[in-house]
Design an enzyme around this catalytic site. Structure first.
Site, PDB file in Angstrom:
ATOM      1  N   GLU A 170       0.755  -1.483   0.080  1.00  0.00           N
ATOM      2  CA  GLU A 170       0.067   0.038   0.128  1.00  0.00           C
ATOM      3  C   GLU A 170       0.839   1.275  -0.022  1.00  0.00           C
ATOM      4  OE1 GLU A 170      -3.778  -1.805   2.185  1.00  0.00           O
ATOM      5  OE2 GLU A 170      -2.806  -0.347   3.474  1.00  0.00           O
ATOM      6  N   CYS A 179      -2.740  -5.694  -5.186  1.00  0.00           N
ATOM      7  CA  CYS A 179      -3.249  -6.488  -4.239  1.00  0.00           C
ATOM      8  C   CYS A 179      -2.135  -7.713  -4.261  1.00  0.00           C
ATOM      9  CB  CYS A 179      -4.528  -7.128  -4.838  1.00  0.00           C
ATOM     10  SG  CYS A 179      -5.883  -5.842  -4.746  1.00  0.00           S
ATOM     11  N   GLU A 181      -2.643 -11.178  -5.221  1.00  0.00           N
ATOM     12  CA  GLU A 181      -2.767 -11.789  -6.153  1.00  0.00           C
ATOM     13  C   GLU A 181      -1.998 -11.257  -7.375  1.00  0.00           C
ATOM     14  OE1 GLU A 181      -4.962 -10.618  -4.179  1.00  0.00           O
ATOM     15  OE2 GLU A 181      -6.897 -11.626  -4.253  1.00  0.00           O
ATOM     16  N   CYS A 212     -10.593  -9.469  -5.463  1.00  0.00           N
ATOM     17  CA  CYS A 212     -11.368  -8.356  -6.035  1.00  0.00           C
ATOM     18  C   CYS A 212     -11.452  -8.288  -7.429  1.00  0.00           C
ATOM     19  CB  CYS A 212     -10.477  -6.912  -5.779  1.00  0.00           C
ATOM     20  SG  CYS A 212      -9.169  -6.730  -6.650  1.00  0.00           S
TER      21      CYS A 212
END
Ligand code: THU
Length: 257
Positions: A170, A179, A181, A212
């Site tokens: 982040e 993310c 993945e 997501c």
């Protein structure tokens, strides 16, 4: 006064990995090399998505590979190929400022002499989907989560039979958060690996969470043949293919021609 030369090790490593960039739409390959405090080099290539805004810029790919490897001691960055504006913001987020040489960012204390390229692989989990989810849970401890305090870990089995980690990384600029993945998928592309059979996913604070939408799109594009195994807490992991996770995904077949 002329800027000092960029160390040849950086340009050589970048040129070596450049061929792994996935740029079917722009044909503009780019590679970034993160320099860690002991000189370890972490490459990352540009990974384009048919959904252009989901493209992983080279610098983001390199930084997220470093963090997933448990290394946040980023002291330098070298970028080969056209530099997207987001890269300078990203570098600043990790305490790096533009150096005198174009395409180089460095910490206030400077950069060490370039060393070896990082080994990004993790120890293979035991057989079975539950062990893979456990490995993802352990990897999640490496997440860089100043914004959400919500760790996510992923492990991806590669064609070579080895395993790559991914965690969420982040920044204050939420639009460049990656993310777990996509972090693992991006590392696989950098190292010239195709995905094999499975990814396991764990959100330690939310058993039962699923990828997501952005990750579903990238899974469909980069790893259509795998099964994604999602942690279900006390129950067995739930496995779904990318096609099941994102029916009618945008393929981009008519782009780039
Ligand atoms: N996150 C993931 O890493 N994977 C997902 O599939 C869902 C969301 C991360 C991104 C961000 O760091 C935090 O979780 C909240 O969205």
């Amino acid at each position: 006064m002329a800027a000092p030369d960029i160390p040849s090790e950086l340009t050589e490593v970048a040129s070596h990995f450049q061929q792994n960039a996935r740029t079917p739409f722009s044909r503009r390959a780019a590679t970034a090399i993160v320099v860690l405090s002991d000189g370890t080099l972490v490459p990352g290539v540009r990974v384009e998505s048919a959904s252009f805004p989901l493209t992983i810029p080279a610098a983001l790919n390199a930084i997220t590979t470093a963090v997933a490897s448990g290394r946040k001691d980023i002291v330098g960055l070298y970028h080969q190929g056209a530099v997207p504006p987001s890269t300078t913001v990203l570098a600043a987020g990790f305490g790096l400022s533009p150096a005198a040489q174009g395409g180089v960012w460095s910490s206030p204390s400077g950069m060490p002499a370039p060393g070896n390229v990082i080994d990004p692989y993790i120890r293979a989990p035991e057989e079975g989907t539950a062990a893979a989810v456990e490995a993802a849970r352990e990897v999640a401890e490496r997440a860089h989560i100043p914004e959400s305090n919500f760790p996510v870990g992923a492990v991806l089995q590669t064609e070579s039979g080895r395993w790559l980690p991914g965690v969420n990384v982040e920044h204050p600029d939420w639009a460049s958060i990656l993310c777990a993945e996509r972090n693992a998928l991006g590392t696989a592309v950098t190292f010239g690996e195709r995905s094999r059979s499975m990814m396991a996913l764990c959100c330690p604070k939310a058993p039962g969470a699923s990828p997501c939408g952005g990750c579903r799109q990238l899974l469909a594009e980069l790893a259509p043949g795998i099964v994604v195994w999602m942690d279900q807490g006390a129950s067995s992991p739930l496995g779904m293919t990318p096609a099941e996770l994102i029916p009618l995904a945008f393929s981009g077949d008519s782009l780039g021609s």
